[in-house]
Design an enzyme around this catalytic site. Structure first.
Site, mmCIF file in Angstrom:
data_model
loop_
_atom_site.group_PDB
_atom_site.id
_atom_site.type_symbol
_atom_site.label_atom_id
_atom_site.label_comp_id
_atom_site.label_asym_id
_atom_site.label_seq_id
_atom_site.Cartn_x
_atom_site.Cartn_y
_atom_site.Cartn_z
ATOM 1 N N SER A 12 38.197 30.448 30.865
ATOM 2 C CA SER A 12 37.167 31.460 31.130
ATOM 3 C C SER A 12 37.571 32.759 30.459
ATOM 4 C CB SER A 12 37.026 31.684 32.630
ATOM 5 O OG SER A 12 36.309 32.901 32.835
ATOM 6 N N HIS A 37 34.384 28.777 28.521
ATOM 7 C CA HIS A 37 33.563 29.104 29.694
ATOM 8 C C HIS A 37 33.261 30.605 29.696
ATOM 9 C CE1 HIS A 37 32.123 28.299 33.813
ATOM 10 N NE2 HIS A 37 32.674 29.444 34.160
ATOM 11 N N ASP A 39 31.425 33.668 31.638
ATOM 12 C CA ASP A 39 30.942 34.089 32.956
ATOM 13 C C ASP A 39 30.052 35.318 32.861
ATOM 14 O OD1 ASP A 39 32.152 32.244 34.864
ATOM 15 O OD2 ASP A 39 34.070 33.046 34.180
ATOM 16 N N MET A 41 27.755 37.932 34.846
ATOM 17 C CA MET A 41 27.586 38.461 36.207
ATOM 18 C C MET A 41 26.716 39.708 36.184
ATOM 19 S SD MET A 41 31.456 38.160 37.664
ATOM 20 C CE MET A 41 32.465 36.706 37.358
ATOM 21 N N HIS A 70 27.967 30.265 32.313
ATOM 22 C CA HIS A 70 27.818 30.224 33.773
ATOM 23 C C HIS A 70 27.097 31.497 34.204
ATOM 24 C CE1 HIS A 70 30.176 30.281 37.867
ATOM 25 N NE2 HIS A 70 28.889 30.075 38.043
ATOM 26 N N MET A 72 25.795 33.904 36.779
ATOM 27 C CA MET A 72 25.854 34.383 38.166
ATOM 28 C C MET A 72 24.913 35.571 38.235
ATOM 29 S SD MET A 72 29.939 33.858 38.551
ATOM 30 C CE MET A 72 30.107 33.766 36.775
ATOM 31 N N MET A 141 32.062 25.489 42.759
ATOM 32 C CA MET A 141 32.843 26.735 42.862
ATOM 33 C C MET A 141 33.921 26.540 43.925
ATOM 34 S SD MET A 141 31.539 28.793 40.610
ATOM 35 C CE MET A 141 32.728 30.073 41.024
ATOM 36 N N PHE A 147 34.958 37.153 40.713
ATOM 37 C CA PHE A 147 36.211 37.662 40.169
ATOM 38 C C PHE A 147 37.147 36.518 39.803
ATOM 39 C CE2 PHE A 147 34.451 40.701 43.140
ATOM 40 C CZ PHE A 147 34.400 41.846 42.353
ATOM 41 N N ASP A 177 35.448 25.388 39.198
ATOM 42 C CA ASP A 177 35.547 26.785 38.765
ATOM 43 C C ASP A 177 36.153 27.637 39.866
ATOM 44 O OD1 ASP A 177 35.327 29.152 37.422
ATOM 45 O OD2 ASP A 177 33.135 29.125 37.266
ATOM 46 N N GLY A 179 40.424 29.268 40.726
ATOM 47 C CA GLY A 179 41.740 28.938 41.260
ATOM 48 C C GLY A 179 42.353 27.668 40.713
ATOM 49 N N GLY A 199 40.783 30.604 34.251
ATOM 50 C CA GLY A 199 40.875 31.928 33.644
ATOM 51 C C GLY A 199 42.306 32.429 33.659
HETATM 52 C C1 DX5 Z 1 34.476 33.353 39.045
HETATM 53 C C2 DX5 Z 1 34.220 32.777 37.662
HETATM 54 C C3 DX5 Z 1 35.345 31.954 37.159
HETATM 55 C C4 DX5 Z 1 36.628 32.697 37.023
HETATM 56 C C5 DX5 Z 1 37.754 31.762 37.249
HETATM 57 O O1 DX5 Z 1 33.315 33.955 39.509
HETATM 58 O O2 DX5 Z 1 33.064 31.980 37.668
HETATM 59 O O3 DX5 Z 1 35.014 31.293 35.965
HETATM 60 O O4 DX5 Z 1 36.789 33.323 35.799
HETATM 61 O O5 DX5 Z 1 38.937 32.508 37.237
HETATM 62 P P1 DX5 Z 1 40.300 31.936 37.759
HETATM 63 O O6 DX5 Z 1 40.615 30.698 36.966
HETATM 64 O O7 DX5 Z 1 41.243 33.048 37.477
HETATM 65 O O8 DX5 Z 1 40.141 31.641 39.212
HETATM 66 ZN ZN ZN Z 2 32.592 30.582 35.929
#
Ligand code: DX5
Ligand code: ZN
Length: 226
Positions: A12, A37, A39, A41, A70, A72, A141, A147, A177, A179, A199
């Protein structure tokens, strides 16, 4: 894109240097990333703001693999064509983003992109049941979106097992997606996931000038995933 269930690592760019996306993408792809990926937002559906279609269009020429966008954002529908025009291969929308997810998924496929459906941690697998024939990917998710760098929510693993059973022979990816790292990747792959977004676990310790840690981090996740 041909369909397969081999494990794919999708860094990500939320964890990349925002002033240097092109070079960051080229670095992680050179170090073994399977997809990129992206993101998006809006500060409304989630409590953070990243970027929109113009940034996606600008980074597209730097992506040789798959551009996995993705969204959001809410509402989704007014922006679908802009992200398709920006070159998204996959556009994922959240089931929680509005009252008309069925229409949204139709619109994504009509735009020429593959359609993804994302489920927040508080949404059960059953929410995807009426939509299984309209999607190419389900994004589970495993953190609350907004974040990077949050802690993996273990209770979501059971949802992956349930979705894998529901999907059966359909050509639908299960993406995880949030952690994902070498300790959590094996749990979700064993449950049936094939696309691992990561990420912080990919970008930690490296940079465009020093990209080798990106490769080490990607290999560590892939090896742990089995
Ligand atoms: C969270 C995002 C993820 C995020 C994952 O809202 O959709 O893609 O970047 O980040 P990590 O891998 O650090 O949890
Ligand atoms: Zn994502």
């Amino acid at each position: 894109m041909t369909f397969d269930r081999s494990v794919k690592i999708a860094p990500s760019i939320l964890s990349a240097d925002f002033a240097n996306f092109g070079a960051e993408i080229e670095a992680v792809e050179a170090q073994g990333a399977d997809w990129i990926h992206v993101d998006v937002m809006d500060g409304h559906f989630v409590p953070n703001i990243t970027f929109g279609p113009a940034t996606c269009a600008a980074i597209r020429p730097h992506i040789k693999t798959v551009m996995d966008v993705h969204l959001m954002v809410a509402p989704v529908d007014p922006y679908i064509q802009a992200f398709a025009d920006a070159g998204a291969d996959i556009i994922t929308a959240h089931v929680e983003a509005g009252p008309h997810i069925h229409r949204t998924l139709q619109a994504i496929r009509a735009s020429g992109a593959k359609a993804g459906l994302a489920l927040n941690p508080g949404t059960p697998a059953e929410a995807a049941a009426p939509l299984l024939d309209m999607v190419d990917l389900i994004c589970v998710m495993t953190v609350n979106p907004g974040f990077g760098g949050q802690k993996f929510i273990h209770s979501c693993v059971q949802k992956v097992t349930e979705l894998r059973e529901m999907i059966g022979d359909r050509e639908v990816h299960i993406e995880i997606d949030g952690g994902v790292d070498p300790s959590t990747a094996p749990l979700v792959v064993a449950a049936g996931a094939d696309v691992l977004v990561a990420g912080s676990a990919v970008f930690k310790g490296g940079s465009v000038q020093n990209p080798a840690p990106y490769g080490d981090n990607i290999r560590a996740i892939r090896t742990a995933a089995g």
